[in-house]
Design a protein around this motif. Structure first.
Motif, mmCIF file in Angstrom:
data_model
loop_
_atom_site.group_PDB
_atom_site.id
_atom_site.type_symbol
_atom_site.label_atom_id
_atom_site.label_comp_id
_atom_site.label_asym_id
_atom_site.label_seq_id
_atom_site.Cartn_x
_atom_site.Cartn_y
_atom_site.Cartn_z
ATOM 1 N N SER A 1 -7.364 -0.369 2.177
ATOM 2 C CA SER A 1 -7.811 0.682 2.185
ATOM 3 C C SER A 1 -7.136 1.919 3.112
ATOM 4 N N TYR A 2 -6.510 1.319 4.140
ATOM 5 C CA TYR A 2 -5.718 2.364 4.907
ATOM 6 C C TYR A 2 -4.463 2.718 4.263
ATOM 7 N N SER A 3 -3.633 1.800 3.977
ATOM 8 C CA SER A 3 -2.181 2.375 3.722
ATOM 9 C C SER A 3 -1.964 3.293 2.576
ATOM 10 N N PRO A 4 -2.566 3.130 1.353
ATOM 11 C CA PRO A 4 -2.398 4.254 0.278
ATOM 12 C C PRO A 4 -3.001 5.647 0.584
ATOM 13 N N GLY A 5 -3.936 5.587 1.718
ATOM 14 C CA GLY A 5 -4.619 6.943 1.819
ATOM 15 C C GLY A 5 -4.363 7.433 3.344
ATOM 16 N N MET A 6 -4.842 7.079 4.110
ATOM 17 C CA MET A 6 -4.575 7.673 5.404
ATOM 18 C C MET A 6 -3.417 7.209 6.156
ATOM 19 N N GLY A 7 -2.673 5.946 5.343
ATOM 20 C CA GLY A 7 -1.331 5.867 5.826
ATOM 21 C C GLY A 7 -0.348 6.740 5.627
ATOM 22 N N THR A 8 -0.511 7.444 4.426
ATOM 23 C CA THR A 8 0.811 8.183 4.050
ATOM 24 C C THR A 8 0.310 9.671 3.943
ATOM 25 N N GLY B 1 0.834 -1.252 0.069
ATOM 26 C CA GLY B 1 -0.034 -0.003 0.068
ATOM 27 C C GLY B 1 0.917 1.220 0.124
ATOM 28 N N SER B 2 1.988 1.310 0.635
ATOM 29 C CA SER B 2 2.944 2.365 0.735
ATOM 30 C C SER B 2 3.274 2.534 -0.651
ATOM 31 N N ILE B 3 3.732 1.581 -1.466
ATOM 32 C CA ILE B 3 4.044 1.720 -2.687
ATOM 33 C C ILE B 3 3.134 2.128 -3.657
ATOM 34 N N VAL B 4 1.815 1.662 -3.627
ATOM 35 C CA VAL B 4 0.884 2.233 -4.183
ATOM 36 C C VAL B 4 0.623 3.693 -4.208
ATOM 37 N N SER B 5 0.652 4.105 -3.000
ATOM 38 C CA SER B 5 0.230 5.435 -2.604
ATOM 39 C C SER B 5 1.217 6.435 -3.389
ATOM 40 N N MET B 6 2.490 6.256 -3.624
ATOM 41 C CA MET B 6 3.650 6.856 -4.225
ATOM 42 C C MET B 6 2.984 7.300 -5.716
#
Length: 573
Positions: free
Chosen positions: A465-472, A330-335
């Motif tokens: 659901s959390y990691s790409p949005g509320m995570g970063t 998810g962290s990678i997707v967020s970028m």
């Protein structure tokens, strides 16, 4: 999730980063050495979730007290709050390099203390030391990397530090699994953290101080010597001039704020309408990031898996790898999506997914508790004097009633069908051993259930659901929404709100599951997430693609409405 600033980087910047670090290995060595701090940060977040299972087995006082379990987990967070505050001061006073070295020493000492701890209180002491190191590293590592790396790949290198945090979490679960069948399981899990701290300490000894810090300390020749190793000769003069201008601008901004001390700066910041609006949005994002319940999952993931009906420690650890792996992905997707979808939209979409998943978890755990196996008087009698003191032959108990008994009791499942009525026994080593000797599963956290795999799926969807949005995104919003002259003060206040919220969640999760039940606990987080969705919609503006000056101009508008914001037109100078 994990706490630390994130600097945006696009695909072109990552490609440039790969090319440049291949040509100049010194830059990669510098960034990787400092980035081990992110790995340590992530490792500590993840390792305690698995180690706690075995600490409970070794210390009966810990097994009987959810507050003591929460304290073992959360004291690292408490130490990190202090470490982050000290780290900010030490960074300015003694430099970035020395701060990282001290963080390594604290982390190494904490790891040794925990590994050798004879009683739970010493484990807590070790956790505080580790927390101090984590807090200092979380402040210092991204700062050192950003100041000692070429400007055109700075975002990529700092983003890689964020990836090392999630990578450290995933690594911790793998190491936890590796030591499940080793004598002194949790001691190895916690003690291994000392090795990367030692490696980073040795590597940092051969690396230079931040050139920016040296330049501010009027050690310009040393700063220029370091820049020669980072930049090619044709770019050197321009970079030295850019550094000079940046430092002078920074000094001028500090002079404009005034030397009123920390609280004086806060008072001056809060008297500014733009800052108040920015702080409302920034702190809301940080508090919401924690109160949607993420660190209850990251710190207690194996325990939640056991609550879902998987009794074995090693099984719980193996299944918890899923949550950690999805968080890293998810962290990678967020970028790739944060600059396409926008910060505000990504957070709102993320929260909708979180609310749906928490609703699913609420329903699944409620169904599991209402359909838990019965306690059979005949099955219980089979174990003789090991019967739970609160259970009588006239009791119409289910497994959940057995686990909630005033006396410390556990449930010995039937065999071969775990969903058939089982036995309620007093929690002792003898009862547990006798249960296992009859090829039965022993439950103390959750009950046998057909809903366990559904809970794991819902948990995985929650992380996605959390990691790409509320995570970063909350960290990105906080890096963009404050006026330049107040960015340090406001960013520090927002970071503290994140750590304190993290502490509140980690110190209360198990107590809530014990007092309210697992279903009601997830329902609580779902309700908080719904409130966060509404507040973020009305309070947090979109900052995608805006210059700092445009953000400030937007927040200053008379009819400002966060949900109606458009790109402002800057008035001519």
């Amino acid at each position: 999730m994990v706490e630390g600033g994130i600097q945006k980087a696009d695909k072109a910047e990552f490609k440039e980063c790969l090319n440049l670090t291949w040509k100049q290995p010194y830059i990669l060595r510098l960034a990787f050495s400092a980035g081990i701090g992110g790995l340590l940060f992530g490792y500590d977040t993840g390792v305690i979730s698995g180690a706690l299972l075995y600490i409970r087995d070794d210390f009966k006082a810990v097994e009987k007290s959810t507050v003591l379990q929460e304290t073992i987990v959360s004291m690292a967070v408490a130490g990190a709050i202090i470490g982050a505050a000290l780290g900010g001061w030490m960074n300015d006073r003694f430099g970035r390099k020395l701060s990282i070295l001290i963080a390594d020493v604290l982390f190494f000492i904490g790891a040794i203390i925990m590994a050798a701890a004879p009683i739970p209180g010493i484990i807590i002491l070790g956790r505080i030391f580790v927390g101090l190191g984590v807090g200092m590293a979380s402040m210092t590592a991204p700062l050192y990397i950003s100041e000692a790396s070429p400007a055109r790949i700075r975002g990529a290198l700092v983003s890689m530090n964020g990836l090392l945090i999630t990578g450290g979490q995933f690594l911790s679960y793998l190491i936890n699994l590796a030591f499940t069948r080793t004598n002194g399981t949790w001691r190895w899990m916690l003690g291994v953290a000392g090795l990367p701290a030692l490696v980073q300490f040795l590597l940092m000894l051969s690396l230079p101080e931040s050139p920016r810090w040296l330049y501010r300390r009027d050690r310009k020749e040393e700063a220029e010597e370091i820049l020669r190793k980072i930049y090619p000769a044709e770019e050197l003069d321009n970079e030295i001039e850019a550094l000079r201008q940046s430092v002078e601008e920074e000094i001028a901004i500090e002079g404009a704020i005034g030397e009123d001390g920390f609280f004086g700066k806060i008072k001056k910041a809060l008297s500014n309408k733009v800052v108040r609006r920015g702080l409302a949005a920034g702190i809301l994002c940080q508090v919401a990031q924690q109160f949607v319940g993420i660190n209850s999952v990251m710190y207690y993931s194996p325990t939640i898996v056991q609550l879902a009906g998987f009794a074995s420690n090693s099984t719980a650890l193996a299944l918890s790898l899923i949550t950690s792996g999805l968080n890293a992905v998810g962290s990678i997707v967020s970028m790739f999506f944060v600059d396409r979808s926008g910060r505000r939209r990504l957070m709102l979409i993320s929260l909708v997914g979180i609310i749906v998943c928490l609703g699913l978890l609420t329903g699944i755990f409620y169904a599991a508790s209402t359909h838990s196996p019965l306690v059979s008087a005949d099955e219980t009698k089979f174990f003789g004097n090991a019967t739970c003191p609160d259970f009588t032959v006239t009791s119409k108990w289910k497994c959940v009633d057995c686990l909630k008994a005033a006396a410390e009791c556990g449930y010995c499942a039937s065999t071969p069908n775990k969903l058939q009525p089982g036995a309620c026994l007093v929690t002792t080593d003898f009862s547990k051993a006798t249960c296992h000797a009859n090829n039965r599963e022993w439950y103390t956290q959750g009950c046998p259930s057909n809903f366990g795999w559904l809970a794991l799926v819902a948990l995985g969807l929650y992380i996605i659901s959390y990691s790409p949005g509320m995570g970063t995104v909350p960290w990105i919003v906080n890096s963009e929404i404050y006026p330049l002259r107040f960015r340090g003060t406001c960013g520090g206040m927002a970071a503290v709100s994140n750590w304190v919220s993290n502490l509140a969640v980690s110190q209360s999760f198990l107590s809530m599951t014990e007092a309210l039940g697992t279903a009601a606990t997830f329902l609580f987080f779902g309700c908080v997430s719904l409130v966060a969705l509404v507040l973020i919609y009305f309070i947090v503006p979109e900052t995608k693609g805006l210059q700092f000056e445009e953000v400030e101009s937007m927040l200053e508008e008379k009819g400002y409405k966060a949900w109606k914001t458009k790109r402002p037109s800057l008035s001519p100078a």
